[in-house]
Design a protein around this motif. Structure first.
Motif, mmCIF file in Angstrom:
data_model
loop_
_atom_site.group_PDB
_atom_site.id
_atom_site.type_symbol
_atom_site.label_atom_id
_atom_site.label_comp_id
_atom_site.label_asym_id
_atom_site.label_seq_id
_atom_site.Cartn_x
_atom_site.Cartn_y
_atom_site.Cartn_z
ATOM 1 N N PHE A 1 66.728 72.252 21.964
ATOM 2 C CA PHE A 1 68.027 71.729 22.371
ATOM 3 C C PHE A 1 68.829 71.269 21.154
ATOM 4 O O PHE A 1 70.056 71.416 21.122
ATOM 5 C CB PHE A 1 67.821 70.568 23.350
ATOM 6 C CG PHE A 1 69.077 70.084 23.993
ATOM 7 C CD1 PHE A 1 69.713 70.833 24.968
ATOM 8 C CD2 PHE A 1 69.638 68.885 23.626
ATOM 9 C CE1 PHE A 1 70.871 70.393 25.572
ATOM 10 C CE2 PHE A 1 70.795 68.426 24.217
ATOM 11 C CZ PHE A 1 71.419 69.187 25.191
ATOM 12 N N MET A 2 68.149 70.718 20.163
ATOM 13 C CA MET A 2 68.831 70.282 18.942
ATOM 14 C C MET A 2 69.474 71.474 18.236
ATOM 15 O O MET A 2 70.581 71.368 17.693
ATOM 16 C CB MET A 2 67.848 69.586 18.012
ATOM 17 C CG MET A 2 68.466 69.089 16.710
ATOM 18 S SD MET A 2 67.255 68.323 15.619
ATOM 19 C CE MET A 2 66.234 69.740 15.191
ATOM 20 N N GLN A 3 68.815 72.616 18.219
ATOM 21 C CA GLN A 3 69.394 73.805 17.594
ATOM 22 C C GLN A 3 70.679 74.240 18.299
ATOM 23 O O GLN A 3 71.656 74.643 17.651
ATOM 24 C CB GLN A 3 68.380 74.943 17.606
ATOM 25 C CG GLN A 3 67.232 74.747 16.626
ATOM 26 C CD GLN A 3 66.274 75.915 16.670
ATOM 27 O OE1 GLN A 3 65.810 76.331 17.728
ATOM 28 N NE2 GLN A 3 65.958 76.470 15.510
ATOM 29 N N VAL A 4 70.701 74.149 19.628
ATOM 30 C CA VAL A 4 71.901 74.525 20.379
ATOM 31 C C VAL A 4 73.056 73.594 20.036
ATOM 32 O O VAL A 4 74.199 74.032 19.862
ATOM 33 C CB VAL A 4 71.602 74.515 21.887
ATOM 34 C CG1 VAL A 4 72.870 74.796 22.679
ATOM 35 C CG2 VAL A 4 70.533 75.533 22.226
ATOM 36 N N VAL A 5 72.779 72.297 19.930
ATOM 37 C CA VAL A 5 73.824 71.332 19.595
ATOM 38 C C VAL A 5 74.390 71.627 18.209
ATOM 39 O O VAL A 5 75.606 71.540 17.982
ATOM 40 C CB VAL A 5 73.266 69.905 19.677
ATOM 41 C CG1 VAL A 5 74.269 68.887 19.146
ATOM 42 C CG2 VAL A 5 72.897 69.571 21.119
ATOM 43 N N VAL B 1 71.673 55.662 23.734
ATOM 44 C CA VAL B 1 71.857 55.955 22.309
ATOM 45 C C VAL B 1 71.731 57.453 22.068
ATOM 46 O O VAL B 1 72.493 58.046 21.289
ATOM 47 C CB VAL B 1 70.834 55.166 21.471
ATOM 48 C CG1 VAL B 1 70.833 55.656 20.025
ATOM 49 C CG2 VAL B 1 71.143 53.675 21.508
ATOM 50 N N ARG B 2 70.777 58.099 22.734
ATOM 51 C CA ARG B 2 70.634 59.557 22.583
ATOM 52 C C ARG B 2 71.870 60.274 23.119
ATOM 53 O O ARG B 2 72.318 61.270 22.544
ATOM 54 C CB ARG B 2 69.384 60.044 23.326
ATOM 55 C CG ARG B 2 68.081 59.631 22.689
ATOM 56 C CD ARG B 2 66.953 60.515 23.187
ATOM 57 N NE ARG B 2 65.673 59.869 22.930
ATOM 58 C CZ ARG B 2 64.968 59.214 23.839
ATOM 59 N NH1 ARG B 2 65.407 59.147 25.086
ATOM 60 N NH2 ARG B 2 63.822 58.650 23.535
ATOM 61 N N THR B 3 72.395 59.812 24.232
ATOM 62 C CA THR B 3 73.614 60.430 24.768
ATOM 63 C C THR B 3 74.771 60.293 23.788
ATOM 64 O O THR B 3 75.539 61.241 23.580
ATOM 65 C CB THR B 3 73.970 59.797 26.118
ATOM 66 O OG1 THR B 3 72.849 59.895 27.010
ATOM 67 C CG2 THR B 3 75.164 60.505 26.741
ATOM 68 N N LEU B 4 74.882 59.113 23.190
ATOM 69 C CA LEU B 4 75.919 58.920 22.167
ATOM 70 C C LEU B 4 75.671 59.834 20.966
ATOM 71 O O LEU B 4 76.610 60.415 20.398
ATOM 72 C CB LEU B 4 75.944 57.460 21.725
ATOM 73 C CG LEU B 4 76.951 57.094 20.623
ATOM 74 C CD1 LEU B 4 78.379 57.372 21.080
ATOM 75 C CD2 LEU B 4 76.775 55.640 20.204
ATOM 76 N N GLY B 5 74.415 59.973 20.571
ATOM 77 C CA GLY B 5 74.088 60.885 19.472
ATOM 78 C C GLY B 5 74.435 62.325 19.793
ATOM 79 O O GLY B 5 74.876 63.080 18.913
ATOM 80 N N LEU B 6 74.248 62.734 21.058
ATOM 81 C CA LEU B 6 74.633 64.090 21.468
ATOM 82 C C LEU B 6 76.132 64.303 21.310
ATOM 83 O O LEU B 6 76.564 65.338 20.789
ATOM 84 C CB LEU B 6 74.206 64.311 22.921
ATOM 85 C CG LEU B 6 74.691 65.605 23.585
ATOM 86 C CD1 LEU B 6 74.106 66.818 22.881
ATOM 87 C CD2 LEU B 6 74.336 65.619 25.062
ATOM 88 N N LEU B 7 76.932 63.333 21.735
ATOM 89 C CA LEU B 7 78.383 63.456 21.616
ATOM 90 C C LEU B 7 78.818 63.466 20.149
ATOM 91 O O LEU B 7 79.711 64.236 19.756
ATOM 92 C CB LEU B 7 79.061 62.311 22.361
ATOM 93 C CG LEU B 7 78.815 62.264 23.883
ATOM 94 C CD1 LEU B 7 79.472 61.031 24.477
ATOM 95 C CD2 LEU B 7 79.318 63.524 24.552
ATOM 96 N N ILE B 8 78.199 62.609 19.325
ATOM 97 C CA ILE B 8 78.548 62.580 17.902
ATOM 98 C C ILE B 8 78.202 63.898 17.232
ATOM 99 O O ILE B 8 78.980 64.447 16.432
ATOM 100 C CB ILE B 8 77.844 61.403 17.215
ATOM 101 C CG1 ILE B 8 78.422 60.071 17.705
ATOM 102 C CG2 ILE B 8 77.980 61.500 15.699
ATOM 103 C CD1 ILE B 8 77.713 58.853 17.154
ATOM 104 N N SER B 9 77.041 64.442 17.547
ATOM 105 C CA SER B 9 76.610 65.706 16.923
ATOM 106 C C SER B 9 77.555 66.843 17.257
ATOM 107 O O SER B 9 77.807 67.719 16.422
ATOM 108 C CB SER B 9 75.189 66.043 17.372
ATOM 109 O OG SER B 9 74.290 65.012 17.040
ATOM 110 N N CYS B 10 78.073 66.859 18.473
ATOM 111 C CA CYS B 10 78.925 67.970 18.893
ATOM 112 C C CYS B 10 80.378 67.806 18.435
ATOM 113 O O CYS B 10 81.029 68.792 18.073
ATOM 114 C CB CYS B 10 78.889 68.102 20.420
ATOM 115 S SG CYS B 10 77.329 68.712 21.081
#
Length: 527
Positions: A428-432, A313-322
């Motif tokens: 890491f959230m700031q970079v995304v 789910v976190r990986t999916l959230g990373l892709l959605i955020s970017c």
């Protein structure tokens, strides 16, 4: 005074002495030593100099009254008062000027007082909150541990909260933070080496590692980089983090920061090196891997299946955020033929009569939400959350009713903002959040091809990164199958132990310990 002035002019500058640790011996006369200290602390009204007498020998107590512990200081003064009023034993040698100093050594054991014959060390001791006793005719000065321990108590971390797991977090005191680590790793193999950084702040730094697990090359590399740091001030661990980075201009964090002792201890047991900085609750952990920024402490305290699901789910959230805003803009402006006709008609109906292109609309909404989020962080806690939620709802609803943005754009930006909070590491959230803006521009101008090119640049940059010499994408690139069990899925602890025993039995004698090391609770992939 003339003697002291002449001697001082013959010595190197005081700042040069203190920075390079050159020894400056005490002067023969106590008045000269006292004048040197007074000159050093000129215009420092918080320096206290109190005259004392031991037997017939005059002396002085020197300390900073704002950073000493009053109860400890009173205990020292009471002991000195007892010595002053006690009868002076008969002297067998009239030239024995060190007799009062011998009485001091007998009254104060080594656990309470330390001898010091270096003026620079005396000045540093005063700056650190210790009390220094100068006695006429004595070959050494005595320094007493009177540092005030006032500060924030150990409490639950603010930025790394978990449902299940320890509730202790690091504080601003260096010794307390080292104690929290020592209390969890009760082994003499846990090494702690202290040093001072910052010519003006004189900030204490502790480097911790587990001997036999940590790579000696990494430990030596970190010590070499710390020794090369030349800064006037070190007020937070980020000062050190920027100096230790391999790629100075990369936006990705190359050292892991945490305020949880269990997370740092898990990293130490994996062979990493911890850097504890005085004055901040955030501890650095090196080397840092990309996959670790998607892991949470709680993954190792829950079951294998829930932890694995949450990681995906976190990986999916990373892709959605970017990529979600960029994907939405690209498919509605350039790749409209990929949408079904009913959906395309509905989107066109939502965007009817809107004055601005969808790319400008997306940038506007992204910036508005960043402003609201930043305002919520700076507001008082009592009203910050309420103002952030209400402000976002009001602004979004008002923008839709005013015909400035579409309702679907508000949904896309809101979902994108919410998924950034799924990432457990704030740096890491700031970079995304930053990466989403160039991706949005590439998607709006070049469509899916722009997004793919942007993703290729990001992946190429990640492949080139190193954290203290370790590849940033380990164990994905270069591929190390022994670390995959802690990346794609979370294996139960009994399976990890069985796998480790099997690997040990099949491993050739030339293999190193890092090849079979298993992840620890709260840690990341094997480094």
């Amino acid at each position: 005074m003339a003697t002291w002035t002449k001697r001082k002019s013959a010595l190197p500058s005081q700042e040069h002495d203190r920075n390079n640790k050159e020894r400056v011996p005490l002067f023969d006369r106590i008045e000269e030593t006292l004048d040197y200290v007074k000159e050093t602390f000129s215009d420092c009204d918080d320096l206290t100099i109190r005259p004392v007498t031991i037997g017939k020998a005059p002396g002085y107590l020197l300390y900073m009254n704002v950073i000493v512990n009053d109860s400890l200081l009173n205990g020292i003064e009471e002991r000195l008062s007892e010595l002053r009023h006690s009868p002076d034993p008969e002297r067998t040698d009239e030239s024995a000027t060190a007799q009062p100093f011998d009485r001091l050594q007998a009254a104060f054991p080594l656990s309470q007082a330390t001898e010091e014959d270096d003026l620079n060390q005396v000045i540093d001791a005063i700056l650190y909150g210790m009390t220094v006793l100068l006695l006429d005719g004595a070959p050494h000065a005595l320094r007493f541990q009177t540092v005030s321990s006032d500060g924030r108590g150990v409490d639950e971390p603010v930025t790394e909260q978990v449902v299940r797991g320890p509730r202790e977090g690091f504080v601003e005191q260096l010794n307390t933070n080292v104690m929290l680590i020592r209390r969890r790793i009760r082994s003499p193999d846990l090494k702690a080496r202290f040093q001072v950084l910052g010519s003006m702040t004189r900030t204490g730094v502790a480097v911790l590692y587990v001997q036999g697990i940590a790579d000696d090359a990494i430990v030596h590399e970190i010590h070499d980089r710390l020794r090369k740091i030349e800064l006037e001030s070190v007020l937070e661990s980020n000062y050190i983090e920027q100096c230790l980075q391999d790629a100075k201009w990369s936006p990705f964090p190359q050292l892991y920061t945490s305020e949880r002792p269990d997370r740092i201890c898990a990293g130490l047991l994996e062979g990493k090196v911890a850097i504890v900085t005085e004055g901040t609750p955030f501890v650095l952990l090196a080397p840092a891997l990309f996959v670790e920024f998607l892991h949470s402490n709680e993954d190792y305290y829950d079951g294998s299946l829930p932890s694995t699901f949450i990681r995906w789910v976190r990986t999916l959230g990373l892709l959605i955020s970017c990529f979600l805003p960029a994907f939405y803009v690209a498919i509605t402006t350039i790749h409209q033929d990929l949408l079904q006709t009913p959906l395309l008609i509905r989107i066109s109906g939502f965007r009817e009569d809107l004055p601005y292109p969808i790319l400008i609309e997306a940038l506007f909404m992204q910036l508005i939400f960043e402003l609201v989020r930043e305002a919520g962080l700076r507001m008082p806690k009592a009203i910050g959350n309420a103002v952030t939620i209400v402000g976002t709802l009001v602004i979004g609803q008002a923008a839709v009713q005013a015909g400035l943005v579409g309702a679907l754009m508000v949904i896309v930006v809101a979902v994108t903002a919410l998924t950034t909070f799924v990432l457990p590491n704030y740096a890491f959230m700031q970079v995304v959040r930053i990466i989403s803006f160039p991706m949005l521009l590439l998607g709006g101008m070049f469509g899916f091809m722009g997004i793919i090119v942007g993703l290729m640049f990001v992946l190429a940059h990640l492949c080139s990164l190193r954290s203290v010499g370790v590849p940033y994408l380990t164990p994905l690139s270069p591929a190390r199958r022994t670390g995959w069990a802690d990346v794609f899925w979370q294996s139960p602890w009994w399976a990890k132990q069985t796998s480790k025993l099997k690997s040990d039995s099949e491993q050739p004698a030339s293999a190193g310990p890092s090849d079979t090391r298993q992840p620890q609770p709260g840690g990341g992939g094997s480094s």
